[in-house]
Design a protein around this motif. Structure first.
Motif, PDB file in Angstrom:
ATOM      1  N   GLN A  67       8.348  -7.946 -13.694  1.00  0.00           N
ATOM      2  CA  GLN A  67       6.950  -7.531 -13.562  1.00  0.00           C
ATOM      3  C   GLN A  67       6.694  -6.860 -12.218  1.00  0.00           C
ATOM      4  O   GLN A  67       6.041  -5.817 -12.143  1.00  0.00           O
ATOM      5  CB  GLN A  67       6.034  -8.744 -13.734  1.00  0.00           C
ATOM      6  N   ARG A  68       7.224  -7.478 -11.160  1.00  0.00           N
ATOM      7  CA  ARG A  68       7.029  -6.882  -9.826  1.00  0.00           C
ATOM      8  C   ARG A  68       7.725  -5.528  -9.734  1.00  0.00           C
ATOM      9  O   ARG A  68       7.210  -4.593  -9.104  1.00  0.00           O
ATOM     10  CB  ARG A  68       7.544  -7.831  -8.746  1.00  0.00           C
ATOM     11  N   GLN A  69       8.880  -5.425 -10.346  1.00  0.00           N
ATOM     12  CA  GLN A  69       9.584  -4.143 -10.328  1.00  0.00           C
ATOM     13  C   GLN A  69       8.785  -3.065 -11.068  1.00  0.00           C
ATOM     14  O   GLN A  69       8.694  -1.920 -10.601  1.00  0.00           O
ATOM     15  CB  GLN A  69      10.968  -4.310 -10.965  1.00  0.00           C
ATOM     16  N   TYR A  70       8.204  -3.423 -12.188  1.00  0.00           N
ATOM     17  CA  TYR A  70       7.398  -2.460 -12.935  1.00  0.00           C
ATOM     18  C   TYR A  70       6.136  -2.075 -12.156  1.00  0.00           C
ATOM     19  O   TYR A  70       5.720  -0.901 -12.176  1.00  0.00           O
ATOM     20  CB  TYR A  70       7.009  -3.039 -14.291  1.00  0.00           C
ATOM     21  N   LEU A  71       5.538  -3.040 -11.504  1.00  0.00           N
ATOM     22  CA  LEU A  71       4.352  -2.736 -10.697  1.00  0.00           C
ATOM     23  C   LEU A  71       4.704  -1.776  -9.563  1.00  0.00           C
ATOM     24  O   LEU A  71       3.934  -0.859  -9.248  1.00  0.00           O
ATOM     25  CB  LEU A  71       3.755  -4.029 -10.138  1.00  0.00           C
ATOM     26  N   GLN A 127      -7.357   6.044  -5.313  1.00  0.00           N
ATOM     27  CA  GLN A 127      -5.942   5.741  -5.222  1.00  0.00           C
ATOM     28  C   GLN A 127      -5.682   4.581  -4.270  1.00  0.00           C
ATOM     29  O   GLN A 127      -4.831   3.719  -4.538  1.00  0.00           O
ATOM     30  CB  GLN A 127      -5.171   6.990  -4.762  1.00  0.00           C
ATOM     31  N   ARG A 128      -6.417   4.533  -3.168  1.00  0.00           N
ATOM     32  CA  ARG A 128      -6.245   3.443  -2.208  1.00  0.00           C
ATOM     33  C   ARG A 128      -6.609   2.096  -2.840  1.00  0.00           C
ATOM     34  O   ARG A 128      -5.887   1.104  -2.667  1.00  0.00           O
ATOM     35  CB  ARG A 128      -7.117   3.693  -0.971  1.00  0.00           C
ATOM     36  N   LEU A 129      -7.701   2.082  -3.581  1.00  0.00           N
ATOM     37  CA  LEU A 129      -8.112   0.846  -4.253  1.00  0.00           C
ATOM     38  C   LEU A 129      -7.080   0.442  -5.302  1.00  0.00           C
ATOM     39  O   LEU A 129      -6.743  -0.753  -5.430  1.00  0.00           O
ATOM     40  CB  LEU A 129      -9.477   1.045  -4.905  1.00  0.00           C
ATOM     41  N   HIS A 130      -6.562   1.409  -6.044  1.00  0.00           N
ATOM     42  CA  HIS A 130      -5.557   1.115  -7.065  1.00  0.00           C
ATOM     43  C   HIS A 130      -4.300   0.529  -6.446  1.00  0.00           C
ATOM     44  O   HIS A 130      -3.707  -0.435  -6.974  1.00  0.00           O
ATOM     45  CB  HIS A 130      -5.231   2.400  -7.838  1.00  0.00           C
ATOM     46  N   PHE A 131      -3.870   1.069  -5.321  1.00  0.00           N
ATOM     47  CA  PHE A 131      -2.668   0.562  -4.649  1.00  0.00           C
ATOM     48  C   PHE A 131      -2.904  -0.850  -4.112  1.00  0.00           C
ATOM     49  O   PHE A 131      -1.991  -1.688  -4.140  1.00  0.00           O
ATOM     50  CB  PHE A 131      -2.268   1.502  -3.517  1.00  0.00           C
ATOM     51  N   GLU A 132      -4.096  -1.112  -3.606  1.00  0.00           N
ATOM     52  CA  GLU A 132      -4.399  -2.466  -3.130  1.00  0.00           C
ATOM     53  C   GLU A 132      -4.321  -3.469  -4.271  1.00  0.00           C
ATOM     54  O   GLU A 132      -3.804  -4.589  -4.091  1.00  0.00           O
ATOM     55  CB  GLU A 132      -5.786  -2.491  -2.494  1.00  0.00           C
ATOM     56  N   LEU A 133      -4.815  -3.088  -5.437  1.00  0.00           N
ATOM     57  CA  LEU A 133      -4.742  -3.988  -6.590  1.00  0.00           C
ATOM     58  C   LEU A 133      -3.290  -4.226  -7.007  1.00  0.00           C
ATOM     59  O   LEU A 133      -2.903  -5.358  -7.329  1.00  0.00           O
ATOM     60  CB  LEU A 133      -5.539  -3.406  -7.758  1.00  0.00           C
ATOM     61  N   PRO A 174       2.122 -13.827  -8.502  1.00  0.00           N
ATOM     62  CA  PRO A 174       2.474 -13.825  -9.929  1.00  0.00           C
ATOM     63  C   PRO A 174       1.288 -14.122 -10.835  1.00  0.00           C
ATOM     64  O   PRO A 174       1.236 -13.611 -11.969  1.00  0.00           O
ATOM     65  CB  PRO A 174       3.540 -14.919 -10.032  1.00  0.00           C
ATOM     66  N   ASP A 175       0.332 -14.932 -10.356  1.00  0.00           N
ATOM     67  CA  ASP A 175      -0.837 -15.231 -11.182  1.00  0.00           C
ATOM     68  C   ASP A 175      -1.671 -13.970 -11.439  1.00  0.00           C
ATOM     69  O   ASP A 175      -2.230 -13.790 -12.539  1.00  0.00           O
ATOM     70  CB  ASP A 175      -1.701 -16.299 -10.515  1.00  0.00           C
ATOM     71  N   LEU A 176      -1.765 -13.110 -10.434  1.00  0.00           N
ATOM     72  CA  LEU A 176      -2.493 -11.850 -10.614  1.00  0.00           C
ATOM     73  C   LEU A 176      -1.669 -10.845 -11.419  1.00  0.00           C
ATOM     74  O   LEU A 176      -2.221 -10.064 -12.189  1.00  0.00           O
ATOM     75  CB  LEU A 176      -2.858 -11.247  -9.251  1.00  0.00           C
ATOM     76  N   SER A 206      -0.684  -4.010  -5.062  1.00  0.00           N
ATOM     77  CA  SER A 206      -0.037  -4.805  -4.004  1.00  0.00           C
ATOM     78  C   SER A 206      -0.351  -6.289  -4.162  1.00  0.00           C
ATOM     79  O   SER A 206       0.530  -7.144  -3.994  1.00  0.00           O
ATOM     80  CB  SER A 206      -0.490  -4.308  -2.630  1.00  0.00           C
ATOM     81  N   LYS A 207      -1.603  -6.585  -4.466  1.00  0.00           N
ATOM     82  CA  LYS A 207      -1.971  -7.984  -4.677  1.00  0.00           C
ATOM     83  C   LYS A 207      -1.235  -8.574  -5.867  1.00  0.00           C
ATOM     84  O   LYS A 207      -0.791  -9.735  -5.833  1.00  0.00           O
ATOM     85  CB  LYS A 207      -3.479  -8.100  -4.880  1.00  0.00           C
ATOM     86  N   ALA A 208      -1.095  -7.787  -6.927  1.00  0.00           N
ATOM     87  CA  ALA A 208      -0.382  -8.270  -8.111  1.00  0.00           C
ATOM     88  C   ALA A 208       1.100  -8.482  -7.812  1.00  0.00           C
ATOM     89  O   ALA A 208       1.717  -9.424  -8.330  1.00  0.00           O
ATOM     90  CB  ALA A 208      -0.553  -7.291  -9.258  1.00  0.00           C
TER      91      ALA A 208
END
Length: 221
Positions: free
Chosen positions: A137-141, A105-111, A119-121, A113-115
């Protein structure tokens, strides 16, 4: 008083009881053998049944009984130790599983957060059927991160089903989250039906349907 100390005292008491019972059994068998020998000699004087032979035979028989009793006690203690070891192994496996889920879960949240920051990620995670603006997109993330947080708490046992339902009831009031949920419906199609993730997904579906049918005040009951 520790559990180990109590267990050791229990074993010592058990051994003492076995020894006392063994002595009693041997004495009883020897006494009965001697009595039988005397009776046989009285009834049949010509029969060669000596008291010594009877006693030795009785002692041998008693020793067999004692050996069986001791073996039974040892097997009982061995089974108890195995049960304790299995319980400890199951507990350790459960703790390890929760730790693995937390790390994932921590790794998933880091990914995520980076996205959200780049915007490129975020474009890499754009698997929606319709084109989204960078803001959407940011709202959905972020909506995904909120849902994953609730799912993680449920999977590791940090939140009960009632707790999870309460959090989801609040989240489902938000129109952006409901848009995100509808846009990612196809993403959840491959989730195993029996999994906890699929179970919470069906719960969210029911909450959103109820919101649409009963209006904005449905969650307050």
């Amino acid at each position: 008083m520790t559990t180990q100390g109590s267990a050791q005292r229990g074993v010592a008491v058990g051994v003492a009881v076995v020894i006392v019972c063994a002595i009693a059994v041997i004495g009883l068998v020897a006494t009965l053998s001697l009595a039988i020998s005397v009776t046989m000699n009285e009834l049949a004087p010509d029969t060669d049944v000596s008291a010594a032979n009877a006693v030795f035979s009785g002692l041998a028989f008693g020793a067999v009984i004692v050996a069986l009793v001791i073996q039974h006690q040892q097997m009982h203690r061995h089974n108890g130790n195995l049960s304790t070891q299995l319980a400890h192994m199951e507990q350790a496996n459960g703790l390890q599983r929760r730790a693995d889920i937390t790390n994932q879960q921590r790794l998933h949240f880091e990914l995520l957060s980076k996205a959200m920051d780049d915007p490129d990620l975020a474009a890499v995670l754009d698997t929606y059927d319709t084109r989204l603006s960078p803001v959407k997109q940011r709202q959905y993330l972020y909506a995904n991160a909120l849902y994953q947080h609730v799912l993680h708490a449920y999977r590791i046992g940090a939140a009960t089903e009632d707790d999870v339902r309460g959090h989801l009831r609040v989240i489902c009031r938000n129109p952006i989250f409901r848009e995100f949920w509808a846009a990612t419906r196809s993403h959840r199609a491959s989730v195993r039906y029996e999994s906890q993730e699929a179970y919470l997904g069906r719960l969210v579906d029911r909450l959103i349907i109820r919101h649409e049918e009963e209006g904005r005040d449905w969650w307050a009951d």
